[in-house]
Scaffold this active site. Structure first.
Site, PDB file in Angstrom:
ATOM      1  N   LYS A  26       0.674  -1.261  -0.244  1.00 41.15           N
ATOM      2  CA  LYS A  26      -0.063   0.073  -0.145  1.00 41.15           C
ATOM      3  C   LYS A  26       0.903   1.195  -0.107  1.00 41.15           C
ATOM      4  O   LYS A  26       0.642   2.263  -0.802  1.00 41.15           O
ATOM      5  CB  LYS A  26      -1.012   0.060   1.139  1.00 41.15           C
ATOM      6  CG  LYS A  26      -2.235   0.751   1.004  1.00 41.15           C
ATOM      7  CD  LYS A  26      -2.986   0.757   2.530  1.00 41.15           C
ATOM      8  CE  LYS A  26      -4.032  -0.591   2.443  1.00 41.15           C
ATOM      9  NZ  LYS A  26      -4.539  -0.808   3.712  1.00 41.15           N
ATOM     10  N   ARG A 370      -3.588  -1.179  -6.484  1.00 42.27           N
ATOM     11  CA  ARG A 370      -2.660  -2.269  -6.205  1.00 42.27           C
ATOM     12  C   ARG A 370      -3.049  -3.429  -7.425  1.00 42.27           C
ATOM     13  O   ARG A 370      -4.126  -3.298  -8.099  1.00 42.27           O
ATOM     14  CB  ARG A 370      -2.919  -3.275  -4.981  1.00 42.27           C
ATOM     15  CG  ARG A 370      -4.327  -3.603  -4.912  1.00 42.27           C
ATOM     16  CD  ARG A 370      -4.626  -4.215  -3.699  1.00 42.27           C
ATOM     17  NE  ARG A 370      -6.121  -4.494  -3.332  1.00 42.27           N
ATOM     18  CZ  ARG A 370      -6.607  -4.645  -2.285  1.00 42.27           C
ATOM     19  NH1 ARG A 370      -6.148  -4.705  -1.057  1.00 42.27           N
ATOM     20  NH2 ARG A 370      -7.905  -4.865  -1.990  1.00 42.27           N
ATOM     21  N   HIS A 484     -16.695  -7.981   0.893  1.00 44.52           N
ATOM     22  CA  HIS A 484     -15.710  -9.086   1.226  1.00 44.52           C
ATOM     23  C   HIS A 484     -15.833 -10.424   0.614  1.00 44.52           C
ATOM     24  O   HIS A 484     -15.215 -10.967   0.377  1.00 44.52           O
ATOM     25  CB  HIS A 484     -15.873  -9.055   2.799  1.00 44.52           C
ATOM     26  CG  HIS A 484     -15.127  -9.948   3.510  1.00 44.52           C
ATOM     27  ND1 HIS A 484     -15.339 -11.336   3.827  1.00 44.52           N
ATOM     28  CD2 HIS A 484     -13.831  -9.896   3.758  1.00 44.52           C
ATOM     29  CE1 HIS A 484     -14.129 -11.919   4.455  1.00 44.52           C
ATOM     30  NE2 HIS A 484     -13.091 -10.879   4.420  1.00 44.52           N
ATOM     31  N   ARG A 646       6.248 -49.023 -14.789  1.00 38.37           N
ATOM     32  CA  ARG A 646       6.883 -49.606 -13.740  1.00 38.37           C
ATOM     33  C   ARG A 646       6.586 -51.291 -13.559  1.00 38.37           C
ATOM     34  O   ARG A 646       5.291 -51.332 -13.532  1.00 38.37           O
ATOM     35  CB  ARG A 646       6.733 -48.858 -12.638  1.00 38.37           C
ATOM     36  CG  ARG A 646       7.187 -49.230 -11.462  1.00 38.37           C
ATOM     37  CD  ARG A 646       7.068 -48.360 -10.117  1.00 38.37           C
ATOM     38  NE  ARG A 646       5.592 -48.716  -9.732  1.00 38.37           N
ATOM     39  CZ  ARG A 646       4.936 -47.963  -8.841  1.00 38.37           C
ATOM     40  NH1 ARG A 646       5.557 -46.946  -8.079  1.00 38.37           N
ATOM     41  NH2 ARG A 646       3.836 -48.411  -8.328  1.00 38.37           N
ATOM     42  N   GLU A 773      14.452 -44.076  -5.634  1.00 43.82           N
ATOM     43  CA  GLU A 773      13.400 -43.715  -4.640  1.00 43.82           C
ATOM     44  C   GLU A 773      13.790 -44.076  -3.380  1.00 43.82           C
ATOM     45  O   GLU A 773      13.477 -43.979  -2.351  1.00 43.82           O
ATOM     46  CB  GLU A 773      12.093 -44.348  -4.907  1.00 43.82           C
ATOM     47  CG  GLU A 773      12.274 -45.667  -5.219  1.00 43.82           C
ATOM     48  CD  GLU A 773      10.854 -46.234  -5.606  1.00 43.82           C
ATOM     49  OE1 GLU A 773       9.848 -46.023  -5.488  1.00 43.82           O
ATOM     50  OE2 GLU A 773      11.010 -47.385  -6.478  1.00 43.82           O
ATOM     51  N   GLY A 794      11.430 -41.023  -8.023  1.00 40.96           N
ATOM     52  CA  GLY A 794      10.091 -41.614  -7.117  1.00 40.96           C
ATOM     53  C   GLY A 794      10.224 -40.570  -5.838  1.00 40.96           C
ATOM     54  O   GLY A 794      10.630 -41.329  -4.779  1.00 40.96           O
ATOM     55  N   THR A 795       9.826 -39.502  -5.930  1.00 40.45           N
ATOM     56  CA  THR A 795       9.959 -38.772  -4.801  1.00 40.45           C
ATOM     57  C   THR A 795       9.058 -38.888  -3.622  1.00 40.45           C
ATOM     58  O   THR A 795       9.126 -38.404  -2.449  1.00 40.45           O
ATOM     59  CB  THR A 795      10.072 -37.119  -5.209  1.00 40.45           C
ATOM     60  OG1 THR A 795       8.948 -36.965  -5.930  1.00 40.45           O
ATOM     61  CG2 THR A 795      11.249 -36.936  -5.650  1.00 40.45           C
ATOM     62  N   ASP A 797       8.304 -42.037  -2.256  1.00 41.19           N
ATOM     63  CA  ASP A 797       9.266 -42.939  -1.549  1.00 41.19           C
ATOM     64  C   ASP A 797      10.522 -42.429  -1.064  1.00 41.19           C
ATOM     65  O   ASP A 797      10.847 -42.613  -0.115  1.00 41.19           O
ATOM     66  CB  ASP A 797       9.362 -44.442  -2.195  1.00 41.19           C
ATOM     67  CG  ASP A 797       8.343 -45.465  -1.936  1.00 41.19           C
ATOM     68  OD1 ASP A 797       8.138 -45.470  -0.696  1.00 41.19           O
ATOM     69  OD2 ASP A 797       8.046 -45.799  -2.677  1.00 41.19           O
TER      70      ASP A 797
END
Ligand code: ADP
Ligand code: MG
Ligand code: MG
Length: 903
Positions: A26, A370, A484, A646, A773, A794-795, A797
């Site tokens: 602001k 803004r 609002h 897989r 993994e 393999g994020t 595991d």
């Protein structure tokens, strides 16, 4: 000495637009508007650094750090407005406004008319020649100060504000209904009663000294940075507590000085649809938040907007002209000036602006600008329009796309056929587009009571934030397009219908009445935030259109992205959905489900329960044709792109029956005893299946499973090749921790493939790679790479094993961790860069050191989360893979990441 206060006024400013971190959004824009010649009342901003001093060292340290600077800045306001702070004849009045870097609900509400006391009010009355206005300002000031600075606003929404109660009593005594009917004498009485209430509740008399008032308000802003609502909002939006808030103090201008005064808010483009049309609302003889408070029906700024509004509100042209005329009609000169300013501001900031203005006795002042909050649809349209209007370049247009917000555009809208039959209950304003169906709740903290809830309120307030976020949609009985509810819903991308006057709500009885029809809590209704219609019951939904501007944004993303985006899909249907969303290949095709359906599970169980190799091979031979068929369907749906399959991953016990009856049946079918079945099942039981006999460990102990799957994949690809379809299988071995495991499995895969090639007299290209993994695989990636054509992180595991959090059990403590700030984010949603990320980085570097052209991607849930995608780009992954509905999000995130990292 550090500088803690930045002044602005009269076309000069010490701050500017790019100083948001220091003086808040602001303050920075108030300064900037001064610099570009927009009329703004003078004032100053106290920096966010002071907020940090305040929270860390306390009130006194903060005050003593800024006392002198604040006094000098007040003196500047006095000079520019030709008034004196605290003077009885010609007092200087100010507003105190909070302002963080980004606009934030939950922060302290603004206090207007600060500096008034029993003497100053007479000065204002004399100077303005308008005694009623002076006392109206005074009563508002005592009320606002009491509520927000002295903490008299009730905590619970069922209690009423003590000041409102006093006003209601007086109205009753006088037999009047509206605030505007109070006489000057009434207002004087109100001030007295308000002050009595303050003394009674707080035990202290209302501060008369303007300086005491000012320091009280400044402190309250800093305190509000740590209040519950602000903390909740920060958590929702990942805003660090360290940022702090700035405080703005600004000379008052008055929109409540009579019929030549007004106050309003406006948007340079439509925040709901993105249409390039100036729009907004205003009220004559009103102050501050009257427009958004929903107590009086606001009027439209432009004539066109006014006519559109009248149609929606079912107001005749005569009534519109007489009771709700546009600013364009009531104050044509001011309208012209406002029009020029909005154009100037949009051209200057090169983005859609959300403005606040006040007209004091025929003079226009801007109080805020803004970048406007907008829906996902408006975000896309405004970015594409501004690009096509040559206001911004391609990269800037892309930077206007918040990837996660695209989600709103990908989800269902009402089915047009179903809508025809639906009964319209009521009509409100189309405050935030989309479709929502759910069960009615009347209180924000009860929104979680039903899986799909619609929050129905007379109007909403910042306390309702959390419940609004949980609800599917929001319906209010009062309030305009800038109420609002409307503004917050658009920011959240939540469907909202506001100002549906026909909806009569009884909070106590928990019912709403619409035209004589009663709805209880828990009853179903549907909202169309695009038209403002409210329907009875559930209404069927359907898929959205993904062409047009959305398509243009997707094309731009592909132009600037380096990584490609694949999808995680196990069926031809999912593959097709993802392809329509622009996926280039499958990064993870799980094969588990291929063992479950129908007859397959029987063959699978035979395989598991058989104690001889021969028996297992016989059972697997039954599974082969099913698998081959599944692969053909998927490869065909992704023709021309790589499909990473897989091999079987979950532990075997998941496939065996645990119920007595099914066990009996199986025993009979296989001609073995039920005890034999039971003992085999007991054998397979594990203490910790997650770390047990799964992944490549299965393929190593039962090589025939790997051989069967490899055969099904290669045969499927060759069958498609014979039909002229370009299938590109990539076979992925799961849960590898040492290179020897991969070597073992790769050997089986390659020799099986050769066998099939020989049998069929034809070949195809295929890849063999592994999922990374297990931390050890990442740490020894140079060895692993020797056996792999590709890596896929393999994020899910990898996160589980790196942090040691069981994915299935983490729910119990993760929330507490997040609440206590032990974790900043859920590591299963947002990739933990410092820990798991390091392993990914090491894996990529070591892998490529052994094999420079190693293809590397990610297939965990993180592949569709924008900040994780950014990380993947920074460590040079070739692709990310995510669920079909996140593909467009990942495409934009990939483009933004590449622009950030390589430009
Ligand atoms: P918010 O962050 O909730 O928008 P603001 O600080 O913008 O709060 O102020 C709330 C209302 O008070 C707005 O309508 C604003 O235009 C008005 N206002 C703030 N300062 C002044 C002032 N100095 N003179 C007149 N109106 C003001
Ligand atoms: Mg406010
Ligand atoms: Mg504001």
């Amino acid at each position: 000495m550090a500088k803690y206060v930045y002044t602005f006024g009269d076309g000069k400013a010490e701050g500017k637009a790019d100083m948001k971190n220091l003086i808040g959004g602001k303050g920075a824009n108030l300064a900037e508007m001064n610099l570009i010649g927009v009329p703004v009342p003078p004032g100053f901003s106290i920096t966010t650094e002071v907020c940090t001093i305040y929270t860390q060292q306390g009130h006194d340290a903060a005050v003593s750090a800024i006392k002198e600077e604040v006094e000098a800045a007040v003196a500047l306001i006095e000079e520019l407005t030709n008034t004196t702070f605290g003077d009885k004849d010609n007092p200087c009045l100010v507003s105190v406004r909070s302002g963080a870097r980004v606009s934030m609900p939950g922060m302290m509400d603004t206090v207007l008319n600060l500096g008034l006391n029993d003497l100053a009010v007479q000065g204002i009355a004399k100077k303005s020649g308008n005694e009623r206005f002076a006392w109206d300002s005074y009563r508002r000031f005592v009320q606002m100060y009491g509520d927000v600075v002295l903490g008299m606003k009730p905590e619970s929404k069922e209690d009423i504000d003590p000041f409102e109660a006093i006003m209601e009593n007086l109205k009753e005594e006088k037999g009047i209904e509206l605030d505007t009917q109070f006489t000057t004498e009434d207002l004087k009485l109100l001030v007295i009663r308000f002050k009595e209430a303050v003394l009674k509740v707080t035990g202290k008399s209302f501060p008369d000294d303007p300086w005491e008032q000012l320091w009280g308000a400044v402190s309250a802003v800093f305190d509000s940075w740590m209040n519950e609502r602000a903390i909740y909002y920060r958590k929702l939006n990942n805003i660090p507590a360290e940022w702090g808030t700035a405080v703005n103090v600004q000379a008052m201008v008055y929109g409540n000085m009579g019929d030549t005064s007004a106050t309003g808010v406006a948007f340079t483009r439509d925040a709901a649809t993105g249409e390039d049309i100036f729009n907004g609302e205003y009220l004559i003889n009103a102050q501050g938040e009257d427009v958004v408070a929903g107590t009086r029906t606001p009027q439209q700024i432009t004539l066109e907007g006014s006519k559109r509004w009248a149609e929606l509100a079912e107001v005749t042209e005569e009534v519109r002209k007489a009771e709700y005329p546009s600013l364009e009609e009531t104050m044509p000169e001011i309208f012209k000036e406002l029009m020029a300013i909005q154009e100037k501001l949009e051209n200057h900031y090169k983005d859609m602006q959300d403005l606040e203005f006040t007209i004091q006795d025929g003079k226009l002042w801007l109080l805020q600008t803004r970048n406007g909050k907008r829906t996902g649809a408006a975000m896309v349209k405004i970015a594409v329009d501004m690009l096509e209007q040559d206001m911004i370049d391609e990269k800037t247009a892309l930077s206007r796309i918040e990837p996660a917000k695209l989600d709103e555009l990908l989800h269902p809208v009402f089915d047009t056929a179903a809508l025809q039959d639906a009964k319209v209950l009521a009509k409100g304003l189309p405050a935030s587009p989309g479709a929502a169906t759910g069960q009615v709740v009347f209180f924000a903290d009860e929104a979680s009571k039903y899986e799909n809830s619609i929050l129905v309120r007379i109007e909403t307030s910042p306390e309702d934030l959390e419940g609004m976020n949980l609800a599917r949609g929001i319906l209010t009985a009062r309030g305009g397009m800038t109420s609002h509810a409307a503004v917050v819903a658009r920011g959240m991308g939540k469907c909202c219908v506001s100002g549906a006057g026909a909806v009569k709500i009884d909070y106590k009885a928990r019912v709403m009445n619409v035209d004589g029809q009663q709805f209880k809590e828990g009853d179903w209704i549907s909202l169309n935030g695009t038209t403002g219609q409210v329907y009875e019951g559930k209404v069927q939904t359907m898929n959205p259109d993904l062409g047009g501007d959305f398509g243009k944004v997707m094309d731009l993303s592909d132009k600037f992205a380096r990584m490609t985006v694949r999808t995680n899909a196990d069926t031809p249907h999912d593959a097709k959905v993802a392809r329509d969303f622009g996926a280039q290949g499958i990064g993870l095709c799980r094969t588990e489900h291929m063992f479950f359906e129908g007859n397959r599970i029987k063959a699978m169980r035979e395989m598991i329960l058989s104690s001889t190799l021969e028996g297992r091979e016989k059972a697997l031979a039954k599974l082969l044709p099913y698998q081959r068929e599944d692969f053909e369907g998927i490869f065909e749906a992704m023709a021309g792109y790589g499909v990473t399959v897989r091999l079987l991953d979950p532990p075997l016990h998941e496939f065996v029956p645990h119920q007595q009856a099914t066990q009996k049946e199986l025993a009979k079918e296989m001609g073995i005893s039920i005890d034999a079945v039971k003992s085999k099942i007991a054998d397979l039981e594990e203490f910790n299946p997650m770390l047990g006999h799964r992944g490549c460990r299965l393929g190593i102990t039962y090589p025939e499973i790997t051989a069967m799957q490899a055969r099904a994949i290669i045969e499927a690809a060759l069958n498609l090749k014979a039909k002229g379809v370009d299938a590109r299988p990539e076979i992925m071995v799961p849960l590898v921790g040492t290179v020897a495991e991969l070597r073992n499995q790769a050997k089986i895969i390659r020799s099986t493939a050769e066998k099939v090639f020989e049998e069929k007299g034809d070949r195809i290209d295929y890849l063999v790679g592994t999922m990374i993994e297990i931390p050890r695989a990442a740490l020894t990636a140079d060895h692993v790479a020797a056996e792999a054509d590709f890596f896929s992180f393999g994020t899910n595991d990898l996160t589980q094993m790196t942090l040691g959090y069981s994915r299935d059990d983490a729910g119990k403590f993760l929330l507490v961790y997040l609440e206590n700030g032990i974790l900043k984010q859920d590591p299963f949603q947002v990739l933990d860069r410092n820990g798991v990320g390091q392993l990914v980085k090491i894996g990529v570097e070591k892998g490529r050191s052994a094999k420079p052209n190693l293809k590397v991607g990610i297939c965990g849930e993180h592949g569709g989360e924008p900040s994780s995608v950014e990380f993947c780009d920074s460590v040079d992954l070739d692709y990310v893979s995510c669920s079909p509905y996140r593909v467009p999000i990942a495409r934009v995130a990939a483009a933004l990441a590449n622009i950030k990292h390589r430009n």
